[in-house]
Design a protein around this motif. Structure first.
Motif, PDB file in Angstrom:
ATOM      1  N   ARG A   1      10.485  11.653 -14.134  1.00  0.00           N
ATOM      2  CA  ARG A   1      10.867  10.563 -14.818  1.00  0.00           C
ATOM      3  C   ARG A   1       9.942  10.422 -16.273  1.00  0.00           C
ATOM      4  O   ARG A   1      10.442  10.106 -17.101  1.00  0.00           O
ATOM      5  CB  ARG A   1      11.079   9.304 -14.147  1.00  0.00           C
TER       6      ARG A   1
ATOM      7  N   ALA B   1      10.691  13.192 -18.421  1.00  0.00           N
ATOM      8  CA  ALA B   1      12.095  12.989 -19.131  1.00  0.00           C
ATOM      9  C   ALA B   1      11.706  11.884 -20.158  1.00  0.00           C
ATOM     10  O   ALA B   1      12.334  11.944 -21.418  1.00  0.00           O
ATOM     11  CB  ALA B   1      13.133  12.705 -18.144  1.00  0.00           C
ATOM     12  N   ALA B   2      10.911  10.856 -19.957  1.00  0.00           N
ATOM     13  CA  ALA B   2      10.786   9.845 -20.682  1.00  0.00           C
ATOM     14  C   ALA B   2       9.900  10.234 -22.081  1.00  0.00           C
ATOM     15  O   ALA B   2      10.282  10.243 -23.267  1.00  0.00           O
ATOM     16  CB  ALA B   2       9.964   8.798 -20.369  1.00  0.00           C
ATOM     17  N   TRP B   3       9.101  11.294 -21.793  1.00  0.00           N
ATOM     18  CA  TRP B   3       8.326  11.837 -22.749  1.00  0.00           C
ATOM     19  C   TRP B   3       9.198  12.746 -23.595  1.00  0.00           C
ATOM     20  O   TRP B   3       8.913  12.569 -24.923  1.00  0.00           O
ATOM     21  CB  TRP B   3       7.066  12.485 -22.325  1.00  0.00           C
ATOM     22  N   ARG B   4      10.012  13.371 -23.119  1.00  0.00           N
ATOM     23  CA  ARG B   4      10.853  14.282 -23.954  1.00  0.00           C
ATOM     24  C   ARG B   4      11.749  13.659 -24.887  1.00  0.00           C
ATOM     25  O   ARG B   4      11.901  13.882 -25.974  1.00  0.00           O
ATOM     26  CB  ARG B   4      11.873  15.236 -23.102  1.00  0.00           C
ATOM     27  N   ARG B   5      12.353  12.150 -24.385  1.00  0.00           N
ATOM     28  CA  ARG B   5      13.098  11.516 -25.162  1.00  0.00           C
ATOM     29  C   ARG B   5      12.116  10.895 -26.140  1.00  0.00           C
ATOM     30  O   ARG B   5      12.834  10.749 -27.598  1.00  0.00           O
ATOM     31  CB  ARG B   5      13.735  10.465 -24.108  1.00  0.00           C
TER      32      ARG B   5
ATOM     33  N   GLU C   1       9.745  12.249 -27.704  1.00  0.00           N
ATOM     34  CA  GLU C   1       9.507  13.300 -28.792  1.00  0.00           C
ATOM     35  C   GLU C   1      10.726  13.639 -29.497  1.00  0.00           C
ATOM     36  O   GLU C   1      10.687  13.978 -30.832  1.00  0.00           O
ATOM     37  CB  GLU C   1       9.017  14.679 -27.972  1.00  0.00           C
ATOM     38  N   GLU C   2      11.977  13.793 -28.989  1.00  0.00           N
ATOM     39  CA  GLU C   2      13.029  14.005 -29.686  1.00  0.00           C
ATOM     40  C   GLU C   2      13.499  12.744 -30.577  1.00  0.00           C
ATOM     41  O   GLU C   2      13.940  13.035 -31.808  1.00  0.00           O
ATOM     42  CB  GLU C   2      14.324  13.942 -28.656  1.00  0.00           C
ATOM     43  N   PHE C   3      13.418  11.552 -30.185  1.00  0.00           N
ATOM     44  CA  PHE C   3      13.372  10.490 -31.181  1.00  0.00           C
ATOM     45  C   PHE C   3      12.473  10.679 -32.232  1.00  0.00           C
ATOM     46  O   PHE C   3      12.744  10.345 -33.540  1.00  0.00           O
ATOM     47  CB  PHE C   3      13.025   9.112 -30.421  1.00  0.00           C
TER      48      PHE C   3
END
Length: 91
Positions: free
Chosen positions: A7, A10-14, A16-18
């Motif tokens: 989790r 996944a939060a870190w990836r989101r 980064e994507e943002f």
């Protein structure tokens, strides 16, 4: 334990994507303009080299000449010239 790390990842990836999306959206036009300027400079250097003008980076750009011929047509149309060079050279 692993689901907690998943989790967090996944939060870190989101995040980064943002961040990437926000940065690219804000500066996309300037980044494209800068890339086009660099490409035009490279084309000009390569074209000068093919015309016999001494180029300080000639050794590094010699291998790029075949690639330059491929996109020369697009470049001279963007510069406002319908035709470029002698017949059979480019168009």
């Amino acid at each position: 334990m692993t689901s907690r790390w998943e989790r967090v990842r996944a939060a870190w990836r989101r995040v980064e994507e943002f961040h990437e999306a926000w940065f690219e959206t804000r500066w996309r036009h300037a980044l494209r303009r800068e890339a086009r300027t660099q490409q035009d400079t490279l084309r000009a250097l390569l074209l000068l080299e093919t015309l016999g003008v001494d180029d300080p980076v000639a050794y590094e750009t010699l291998d790029l000449i075949p690639y330059m011929v491929a996109d020369l047509h697009e470049w001279h149309l963007r510069m406002g010239r319908r035709e470029f060079g002698e017949p059979g050279v480019c168009c």
